[in-house]
Motif scaffolding. Structure first.
Motif, short mmCIF file in Angstrom:
data_model
loop_
_atom_site.label_atom_id
_atom_site.label_comp_id
_atom_site.label_asym_id
_atom_site.label_seq_id
_atom_site.Cartn_x
_atom_site.Cartn_y
_atom_site.Cartn_z
N ARG A 181 0.83 -1.21 0.00
CA ARG A 181 0.00 0.00 0.00
C ARG A 181 0.87 1.26 0.00
N TRP A 182 1.94 1.20 0.73
CA TRP A 182 2.86 2.34 0.77
C TRP A 182 3.45 2.59 -0.62
N GLU A 224 2.17 1.69 -3.47
CA GLU A 224 1.10 2.10 -4.39
C GLU A 224 0.70 3.56 -4.18
N SER A 225 0.79 4.05 -2.94
CA SER A 225 0.39 5.42 -2.66
C SER A 225 1.25 6.43 -3.41
N PHE A 226 2.47 6.01 -3.80
CA PHE A 226 3.37 6.88 -4.55
C PHE A 226 3.52 6.44 -6.01
N GLY A 230 6.19 9.64 3.18
CA GLY A 230 5.03 8.84 3.58
C GLY A 230 5.19 8.05 4.84
N VAL A 249 4.42 4.78 8.53
CA VAL A 249 3.21 4.15 8.02
C VAL A 249 2.43 3.59 9.22
N ARG A 300 -0.90 1.42 10.79
CA ARG A 300 -1.89 0.37 10.50
C ARG A 300 -2.49 -0.08 11.82
#
Length: 300
Positions: free
Chosen positions: A208-209, A211-213, A263, A266, A268
């Motif tokens: 997810r990290w 993909e966020s960039f 970012g 992170v 969760r």
């Protein structure tokens, strides 16, 4: 409890009529009789047996899978009924994903047993998918997972937040940079990323990290163990994204470093996973209370 199911499951796991007889404190002819009774009931041959081996037939594999689930339900039912008149005691089967299970759960168990010494915990460590599957098969009373998970037969309840950082070797150039240095996407591009296997909550957070960039690592290695990832990063094989809980000791020793990156940190959730049924044994209720009210947060 259906004794023939118990005997059959034990034979399948021990792969021996003799060892099953010893385990269940009965004679070998009695073991054979129970298996034959079950085969007559199902109308199928469940075991291939010779002087050298005992193994499941295809029909036996189906019966074994469902028998395990049925026996788990029997055990749970007995424990719930017994709990009506008893203090918290007896077995509790806990499943946990790697980060919480290896670095936090031992402290929760120690706190629980200090107050409730008659509880008998057993622990299974696996990735998030493993824990969910074991709960659905009634092989676990309760699970603790990282990241997202959902199933209509299970209740998922977030109970704590986890924080993850970019982790590098103490000898990595990122670690030698000034404290206010922040690693950019361009800086990260040539790095080899060491990540957990798919199905892991830690891997899900890393993906997810990325993909966020819109970031796709050029080089990636996937390992099934957080400890192996830490050792590999320390040896200079690459960089990783890990929970602060899992690298607490290495950060204190200075063998690994957490560095600022785009970012990060992170965040969760750790979530509690239980059967959808509102009924839990007293041992499970006590464990949940220790989990939610304990002082393990001091580890973070």
């Amino acid at each position: 409890m259906d004794q023939s199911l118990l005997v059959f499951v034990t034979v399948a796991e021990k792969r021996s009529f003799t060892r099953t007889a010893e385990e269940l404190h009965m004679t070998q002819p009695a073991v054979s009789q129970y298996v034959q009774t079950l085969e007559k009931t199902t109308g199928a041959k469940l075991l291939d047996r010779s002087n050298k081996y005992v193994r499941l037939t295809k029909a036996g594999e189906i019966v074994y899978h469902h028998a395990k689930e049925i026996l788990g339900l029997y055990t749970r039912m007995d424990a719930l009924v017994a709990d009506l008149m008893q203090v918290a005691s007896g077995p509790i089967s806990i499943g946990s994903s790697f980060t919480f299970g290896e670095y936090v759960l031992p402290h929760v168990i120690a706190d629980m047993l200090a107050e409730y010494p008659l509880i008998e915990p057993t622990i299974m460590i696996g990735n998030t998918a493993d824990i969910g599957g074991a709960l659905l098969a009634h092989q676990l009373d309760i699970g603790i997972i990282e990241g997202d998970y959902s199933h209509d037969k299970l209740r998922v309840t977030p109970f704590a937040e986890d924080v993850m950082d970019l982790i590098v070797s103490a000898n990595h150039p990122f670690a030698a940079a000034a404290p206010d240095f922040s690693v950019s996407l361009a800086d990260m591009a040539p790095e080899t990323w060491i990540v957990r296997e798919r199905g892991s909550g830690t891997r899900e957070a890393a993906d997810r990290w990325f993909e966020s960039f819109g970031f796709v690592p050029r080089n990636m290695m996937s390992f099934g163990s957080t400890q192996l990832i830490k050792e590999s990063v320390e040896a200079g094989l690459g960089v990783t994204l890990l929970s602060r809980l899992s690298v607490r000791k290495e950060l204190q020793l200075g063998t690994l470093r957490a560095v600022n990156a785009a970012g990060t940190p992170v965040k969760r959730k750790f979530s509690l996973v239980t059967h959808a049924s509102p009924y839990h044994t007293k041992a499970t209720q006590v464990f949940i209370a220790c989990l939610q009210n304990g002082h393990w947060g001091r580890l973070s």
